[in-house]
Scaffold this motif. Structure first.
Motif, PDB file in Angstrom:
ATOM      1  N   ALA A 107       0.820  -1.215   0.000  1.00 49.65           N
ATOM      2  CA  ALA A 107       0.000   0.000   0.000  1.00 49.65           C
ATOM      3  C   ALA A 107       0.853   1.264   0.000  1.00 49.65           C
ATOM      4  N   PHE A 109       2.543   4.594  -0.930  1.00 48.84           N
ATOM      5  CA  PHE A 109       2.172   5.638  -1.877  1.00 48.84           C
ATOM      6  C   PHE A 109       2.897   6.944  -1.577  1.00 48.84           C
ATOM      7  N   VAL A 130      -1.391   2.034  -5.193  1.00 45.12           N
ATOM      8  CA  VAL A 130      -2.195   3.096  -4.591  1.00 45.12           C
ATOM      9  C   VAL A 130      -2.004   4.408  -5.355  1.00 45.12           C
ATOM     10  N   LEU A 189      -4.336   4.175  -8.154  1.00 46.09           N
ATOM     11  CA  LEU A 189      -5.703   4.385  -7.649  1.00 46.09           C
ATOM     12  C   LEU A 189      -5.963   5.886  -7.459  1.00 46.09           C
ATOM     13  N   TYR A 190      -4.967   6.572  -6.907  1.00 46.65           N
ATOM     14  CA  TYR A 190      -5.065   8.015  -6.670  1.00 46.65           C
ATOM     15  C   TYR A 190      -5.160   8.758  -8.002  1.00 46.65           C
ATOM     16  N   GLY A 242      -8.665   7.774  -9.579  1.00 47.12           N
ATOM     17  CA  GLY A 242      -9.833   8.156  -8.785  1.00 47.12           C
ATOM     18  C   GLY A 242      -9.875   9.626  -8.440  1.00 47.12           C
ATOM     19  N   ILE A 243      -8.766  10.181  -7.962  1.00 45.85           N
ATOM     20  CA  ILE A 243      -8.771  11.561  -7.494  1.00 45.85           C
ATOM     21  C   ILE A 243      -8.364  12.512  -8.615  1.00 45.85           C
ATOM     22  N   MET A 257     -13.975   7.147 -10.711  1.00 45.30           N
ATOM     23  CA  MET A 257     -14.179   6.403  -9.465  1.00 45.30           C
ATOM     24  C   MET A 257     -14.361   4.904  -9.701  1.00 45.30           C
ATOM     25  N   ALA A 281     -10.983   3.282 -10.636  1.00 48.20           N
ATOM     26  CA  ALA A 281     -10.104   3.318  -9.469  1.00 48.20           C
ATOM     27  C   ALA A 281     -10.556   2.320  -8.406  1.00 48.20           C
ATOM     28  N   SER A 282     -11.877   2.140  -8.251  1.00 50.85           N
ATOM     29  CA  SER A 282     -12.377   1.157  -7.285  1.00 50.85           C
ATOM     30  C   SER A 282     -11.908  -0.242  -7.650  1.00 50.85           C
ATOM     31  N   GLY A 334      -8.435  -0.633  -6.524  1.00 48.27           N
ATOM     32  CA  GLY A 334      -8.367  -0.844  -5.079  1.00 48.27           C
ATOM     33  C   GLY A 334      -8.731  -2.269  -4.702  1.00 48.27           C
ATOM     34  N   LEU A 376      -6.005  -4.661  -5.418  1.00 45.42           N
ATOM     35  CA  LEU A 376      -4.997  -4.547  -4.352  1.00 45.42           C
ATOM     36  C   LEU A 376      -5.430  -5.305  -3.101  1.00 45.42           C
TER      37      LEU A 376
END
Lengths: 288, 297
Positions: free
Chosen positions: B227, B229, B250, B253-254, B257-258, B263, B266-267, B270, B273
Motif C-alpha cells: 500500500a 504511496f 495506490v 488508484l489516486y 480516482g482523485i 471512481m 479506481a475502485s 483498489g 490490491l
C-alpha cells in the motif's frame, strides 16, 4: 602456571572485545540514523537558493551559514503558523475523541459478558485487514455527499474508532480485576460512573501510551487530510510543507527551517515519555 | 426507559455503540460502495452499469501492470531488509554486551517520529541528481560518476528502500525486542550448560520462539509494502515520475480516482490490491502454521 586461570582471563578478554564491538556497532548504526537529521539541521542555516542549485552538501561552510531562514520563519509573511495551529487543533481534537471513544468501546468489550461480544471483537480485528488506502476513495465520495469535505469533522469522524487503539485498551484492561466493578455496584454507583470514575483512573497508563502514539499519528498524518482539506487556510503542516516543494521565492528557506521546527514538538514529547511510546507500540506484537 | 439504559444488561451495548455506528458508516458502507462502483462507469450525473468491464480493462492496462510490479518490488526489498536485520539487531541489543540500551533504542526510534513529508524532503535532497548532492558526493569518494538517482529504476528503488529502512528499522527492532522479553531466560541457561554457541542459541531458541512476533511484523510489512504511496509521492514531488518508475498500486488508484475522477475504474484497482494483499497474507499465515490448532503458542 594455572591452566584454568589462564583460560578464565582469556575468556574475559574475549568478552570485553565483544562488548566493545557490540557497542561500537550501535554507535555506528546510531550515527547513520541521526545523519539525515544532522544534514537537514545544518541545511536549515543555508540559503534555500543554494540548496536548489547545489543540493544537500556534505560540506559545512560556516561562512555561508546564518539564521536568516529562522528569522523568516518567525517574522516573514507566509502561512506556516496557520498550518502549525491547524495541526495542533486537529491533533488535540483527534487524540481526545479517539481516546475516549476507544476506551469506552474496549471497556464494553472487556468488562461485560454479552451475546455477540466475540463477533464484535472479531469485527474490530477485521477492520485492520483492509488497508485504509482502499477505503479512502469511497470515503472521499461519502464525505462529499455528507458535505463534510473541507471540514475538520470530515477528517476526524471516519478515523475515530481506531482498531489498534481499541485492541491496546482491551489488552490492558483484561489485566484489571473485575471485582472492582462489583464493589462499585455495591456502593450504588451506576455502570457509567464505574466506568468513568473508578476504572478510568486505573487505566491511566494505557491512556498515556495511546495519547502519545495517536498524537504522533495525527500530527504526521497526511493522506486523508490531503483529500479532505481544499482551502490553503485549512491545511495542516504536512500538506502545507508539501506545497512548498517548488523552487520559487523563499519556499525552500521556509521548507527546510519549517521541517526542522515541525519535528520539534514530537521530539520533545518523545524524550519526555519514551517509556510509554515503546509500551504502546509493541503491545500488539507480543500477543497478537 | 432511563432505568433500562442504566441497567447492567444495556450498558455494554451503549459502550460499544460508537464502534457499531462507525463500523457501519465508515467501513462497511464504503467497502460495499467501492465494490459496487467497480462495476460501474461513473461520470458526473451519470452512472452506468458496465459489469466486469473495468476489470477486463485492468487486465490489459500496461500502466497498472507496471504499478503492480513496482509495488511488489518495493514490498520484496522492504521484507528482505526490514525483518532479518532488525531481528539480529534486537538479539544483539538484548545481550548483556550492550550498555546504554535506552539511548540506542531512543536514537533508532527517532526517524519513526518524522512525517513522511519531512523524511521525503530530506531524502529527495540527499538523492538529488546534482553533482553536489550527498549521495553523489559519496560516490565521488569511490571515484564514481554522479548518478541521476530518481530517474533510473534500480537507483530509484534503492532510494525508496533506504527511506523505508531509515524510518522502520528501529520500530521493527523494538517489536522484536518486545518478543524477546517473552522468551524465558532458563532456556538460554540450559543451552549454555549444554555448551551451545551464541549462533546455536539464536538459531535454535531465539529464532523459533520469536515466530509470533515475526508473523506480526511480516503481516504489517506486507500490507505497508503493497500500500505504499506517499513515500513515492514525496520523492518525485507528486504522482508523476519518469516512465512511471515510482508509480505504485495506490498511486495509480489516486491518479485514476482523485486526479482523473474515474471512481469506477479506481475502485477496481483498489479491490485488486485488496485481493492481492489478502491472498498473500493468507498464504503466509497458512505456511507459518497460524491456522493449525495443534501448535501451542
Amino acid at each position: 602456571m594455572n591452566n584454568s586461570l589462564n583460560f578464565g582471563s582469556q575468556n574475559q578478554i574475549k568478552t570485553s572485545i565483544a562488548t566493545i564491538l557490540a557497542n561500537l556497532f550501535f554507535v555506528v548504526l546510531g550515527f547513520i540514523v541521526i545523519f539525515p537529521f544532522l544534514t537537514i539541521f545544518f541545511a536549515s542555516f543555508r540559503p534555500g537558493q543554494e540548496l536548489i542549485r547545489y543540493g544537500l552538501s556534505l560540506k559545512i561552510d560556516p561562512a555561508n551559514m546564518s539564521i536568516n531562514n529562522y528569522v523568516f520563519l518567525f517574522s516573514g509573511t507566509h502561512s506556516y503558523f496557520t498550518w502549525f495551529k491547524n495541526s495542533m487543533v486537529l491533533t488535540l481534537l483527534t487524540v481526545t475523541l479517539t481516546l475516549i471513544v476507544c476506551y469506552f468501546v474496549a471497556y464494553g468489550l472487556t468488562m461485560y459478558d454479552f451475546k455477540g461480544r466475540n463477533l464484535l471483537f472479531f469485527l474490530v480485528i477485521a477492520t485492520m485487514m483492509v488497508p485504509f488506502e482502499i477505503l479512502m476513495l469511497p470515503l472521499y465520495k461519502q464525505m462529499i455527499d455528507l458535505r463534510l469535505i473541507n471540514t475538520t469533522a470530515g477528517v476526524i469522524l471516519p478515523r475515530m474508532t481506531a482498531a489498534a487503539t481499541i485492541f491496546f485498551y482491551r489488552q490492558y484492561m483484561m489485566g484489571l480485576p473485575k471485582a472492582l466493578l462489583d464493589s462499585g455496584r455495591i456502593d450504588g454507583a451506576n455502570e457509567y460512573r464505574i466506568c468513568v470514575q473508578i476504572m478510568m483512573p486505573i487505566a491511566k497508563p494505557a491512556f498515556a501510551a495511546m495519547a502519545i502514539l495517536s498524537s504522533m499519528g495525527a500530527w504526521n498524518d497526511m493522506l486523508w487530510p490531503l483529500l479532505v482539506f481544499r482551502d490553503a487556510s485549512k491545511f495542516t503542516l504536512p500538506i502545507g510543507l508539501n506545497t512548498l516543494m517548488t523552487p520559487y521565492g523563499n519556499n525552500y528557506d521556509l521548507l527546510i527551517a519549517g521541517s526542522c521546527f515541525a519535528i520539534l514538538p514530537i521530539f520533545i514529547i518523545f524524550i519526555a515519555f519514551q517509556r510509554y511510546f515503546i509500551d504502546g507500540m509493541t503491545a500488539g506484537a507480543v500477543k497478537g | 426507559m432511563k432505568k433500562l439504559l442504566y441497567s447492567q444488561k444495556a450498558a455494554p451495548f451503549v459502550f460499544v455503540l460508537p464502534f457499531i455506528l462507525s463500523f457501519a458508516i465508515f467501513w462497511i458502507y464504503p467497502l460495499i460502495s467501492t465494490v459496487i462502483m467497480s462495476f460501474q462507469n461513473i461520470l458526473p450525473g451519470q452512472v452506468e452499469w458496465i459489469g466486469t468491464r473495468n476489470y477486463e480493462r485492468l487486465l490489459k492496462d500496461r500502466v497498472f501492470h507496471q504499478a503492480i510490479k513496482n509495488s511488489f518490488n518495493y514490498m520484496f526489498w522492504t521484507l528482505v531488509m526490514l525483518i532479518p536485520f532488525p531481528m539480529m539487531f534486537a538479539a544483539l541489543m538484548d545481550s548483556r554486551l550492550v550498555k546504554a540500551k535506552g539511548v540506542f533504542k531512543g536514537i533508532l526510534y527517532l526517524p519513526a517520529l518524522t512525517s513522511v513529508v519531512v523524511a521525503g524532503t530530506i531524502f529527495r535532497l540527499m538523492f538529488s541528481e546534482l553533482e553536489g548532492s550527498q549521495m553523489n558526493q559519496v560516490l565521488a569518494w569511490f571515484g564514481m560518476e554522479p548518478v541521476k538517482w530518481l530517474k533510473v529504476y534500480t537507483t530509484s528503488y534503492f532510494a525508496l528502500v533506504t527511506v523505508a529502512c531509515w524510518r522502520w528499522t528501529g520500530v521493527n527492532m523494538l517489536y522484536f525486542l518486545a518478543g524477546l522479553k517473552n522468551i524465558p531466560d532458563e532456556l538460554y541457561e540450559a543451552a549454555e550448560i549444554d555448551g551451545a554457541s551464541s549462533f546455536g542459541k539464536f538459531r535454535h531458541i531465539t529464532f523459533p520462539l520469536l515466530k509470533p512476533t515475526s508473523i506480526y511484523v511480516l503481516t504489517i510489512s506486507i500490507y505497508a509494502g503493497l500500500a505504499m504511496f506517499l513515500e513515492s509521492f514525496m520523492l518525485w514531488n507528486g504522482n508523476d515520475s519518469p516512465q512511471n518508475i515510482g508509480l505504485t498500486i495506490v498511486g495509480y488508484l489516486y491518479r485514476r480516482g482523485i486526479q482523473r475522477n474515474q471512481m469506477g475504474y479506481a475502485s477496481a484497482v483498489g479491490l485488486v490490491l485488496l485481493a492481492i494483499a489478502l491472498t498473500i497474507n493468507v498464504i503466509q499465515l497458512f505456511m507459518n502454521g497460524s491456522f493449525s490448532r495443534k501448535e501451542d503458542k
